[in-house]
Structures are given as C-alpha cells and as structure tokens.
Design an enzyme around this catalytic site. Sequence first.
Site, PDB file in Angstrom:
ATOM      1  N   GLN A   1      66.155  29.530 -37.221  1.00 19.25           N
ATOM      2  CA  GLN A   1      66.966  28.314 -37.177  1.00 19.25           C
ATOM      3  C   GLN A   1      66.558  27.392 -38.313  1.00 19.25           C
ATOM      4  OE1 GLN A   1      66.425  24.991 -34.177  1.00 19.25           O
ATOM      5  NE2 GLN A   1      68.124  26.084 -33.215  1.00 19.25           N
TER       6      GLN A   1
ATOM      7  N   GLY B   1      64.736  28.515 -23.000  1.00 19.54           N
ATOM      8  CA  GLY B   1      63.662  28.068 -23.868  1.00 19.54           C
ATOM      9  C   GLY B   1      62.422  27.612 -23.135  1.00 19.54           C
ATOM     10  N   ARG B   2      62.558  26.518 -22.401  1.00 24.79           N
ATOM     11  CA  ARG B   2      61.377  25.917 -21.777  1.00 24.79           C
ATOM     12  C   ARG B   2      60.748  26.805 -20.706  1.00 24.79           C
ATOM     13  NH1 ARG B   2      64.258  20.493 -20.568  1.00 24.79           N
ATOM     14  NH2 ARG B   2      66.016  21.808 -21.161  1.00 24.79           N
TER      15      ARG B   2
ATOM     16  N   TYR C   1      69.921  15.593 -35.325  1.00 18.42           N
ATOM     17  CA  TYR C   1      69.495  15.879 -36.694  1.00 18.42           C
ATOM     18  C   TYR C   1      70.677  15.730 -37.656  1.00 18.42           C
ATOM     19  CZ  TYR C   1      65.178  17.535 -34.528  1.00 18.42           C
ATOM     20  OH  TYR C   1      64.014  17.609 -33.818  1.00 18.42           O
TER      21      TYR C   1
ATOM     22  N   ARG D   1      74.225  26.142 -34.137  1.00 15.50           N
ATOM     23  CA  ARG D   1      73.890  25.397 -32.921  1.00 15.50           C
ATOM     24  C   ARG D   1      74.617  24.066 -32.973  1.00 15.50           C
ATOM     25  NH1 ARG D   1      68.558  24.337 -29.189  1.00 15.50           N
ATOM     26  NH2 ARG D   1      69.833  25.115 -27.493  1.00 15.50           N
TER      27      ARG D   1
END
Length: 309
Positions: free
Chosen positions: A78, A289-290, A148, A196
């Site tokens: 990424q 993910g987490r 971002y 994404r």
Amino acid sequence: MATSRSEDNGKVSKGILDYYDEKTKGGYISLVIIEHSFIAQQGKASDKQLSIADNSLVEDLKELATIIHKNGSKTVMQINHAGSATDNKITGVDIVGPSAVPNPRTGNLPRELTEKEINEVIESFKDAALRVKNAGFDGVEIHSAHGYLLNQFFSPLSNKRIDQYGGDVLGRIKIHLEIIKAVRNAVGDSYPILLRLGASDYMEGGSTIEDSKIAALAFEKAGVDILDISGGFCGYTVPGSKVQGYFSSLTEGIKEVVSIPVILTGGITEAQAAEKLLLEGKADLIGVGRAIYKDSKWAQDAIESIKSE
C-alpha cells in the site's frame, strides 16, 4: 496496520521481517496488504513508517515479499502520501494539501499544492508503484482513505479548490484518475492495481456513498482491479457502530455500480460473521486487520472453524 518498526530512513528492519513472517506462517491469509508506505518525504505520516520513496529500498523489500511468498500468501504493498495528516517535525518540509484549510482530523493547516506540485505527486505515486513491482509484490494499492492526501482531495471538507482538481466529484478525483493512469503505464496491463477508498466521511458536509459510487465507477473505467473500502475522515470506524463489517452498506452500494471485486473491512473479528457477509453478497473479499494484529493464528483458526461446521 502500520507497525512503526522500520529503520529511521524507512528501510525494512528485522522487526518488520519477523512481524510478517509470524503473521503469514502457513499461508492462511490469502492476500496480505502490507502497511501504508510513504512515496516521498513530504508524504511521510509518522516516525518509523515504511518507505517506498527511493530505489535503494527495493532490495530489502524483495526480502519482505519473499518471506510472505514462502509462507504461502500473496502480497500487495500500500502506497501513500499523508498530505496534511502529518507535521513538519516528521517530514522536515512544508505541510501540503489540496487547499489551505485545516485538516478535519488533525487541525493542521497545510499550504495549497500548486498544479506543478500535483504533477510531482502523481510522478511519485508512479515511481513508487514501479518499485513495488520490482520488489516482487503481487500488486500495488493506492491509499485514498483515513484523511490522507488523496482522501483530502476526494472530500469536500478539505478540497475547496476552484481549478480542475476541485469542485464536483469528478474534479475532486481528477488526481486519482491521473495517478491510476500513470501507475498503469508504469506497471503494465496485467499487474493488479487496488485502490483503498474512504467511501464516506460520516461527517456533515463530507463525502457520501453517492460520491463514492461516482468515484468507484470512474476508478473501474480507469483500470483499478479491486476496490478496498474503508472510512474517510471518520477513520477506520463508523461513529457509534459496533456491528461486524460496519462498512457493509458502503460496499453493498458500490457493488451496485462496479463489476470488479470489492473488499469489505470494519471491525470483523469472527469467521462466521465474515462468511455471512460474503454469502449475503455484501462484498467479494473480507479484510481483517486488527484481529490478526492481536492474534497471529486468527486466519488459521477461522478456516478450521468454518471447515468444522
């Protein structure tokens, strides 16, 4: 899922190699999208963030891709530019963004990028994507979520430009489309490009699912192979939501307008919940993910629990 384990110059460290080796043992994770990596010093988001900003980094990144492949998984890198979601103590240079308005999450006030500088950002994404391919990764993911830079262009909260890179949705994603074109030209027709997308800010005056439907269709036409859906300036959560797969209403809406695969993320911690979301057609792939960060055997246990039912 930034590990903050790189060396000071953003180089791959032993800690990063060990981390991904542990997470991918056995190949139970089909696709590993590794942590966001900065494409230029100006876009560095945090200390010890991984870098893809220089050709000298490619050889060490090859080692990372090789470890993941040997363990039996595919892997995508990424690539990201933080924009105003950083500060000059980290970058050592000016903080920039689409417009000179405070970042809705950090409060940082950036300098507005000139069109010449926007072209330089596009070049940096292109060069970074080619490095990803040369490092042996199976694809590249362009990051436009979580406040971002590319998310800042997409969101009307932070993009107040009156030139070709502002205005309606198609103006606000013009930089995305130019990056996709540049990346595709660099990596070739058969190399997978993911994007994404922070598909809703969940904030008054911010981006909405209707904006994202327009954007998603344009991204597909531009050559994106997979859309990876998350939140925008709200971050990676939906305010007040505790359900598993809380971005499923976004992926469901986007699947109405595109034919490419869509990844669903959002608080998914149980294999049965992931399987249900797939069976209901909410998404084509599930991002976890987490849960894997907390438990390196999550994917193995998930597969075994589904098989035993």
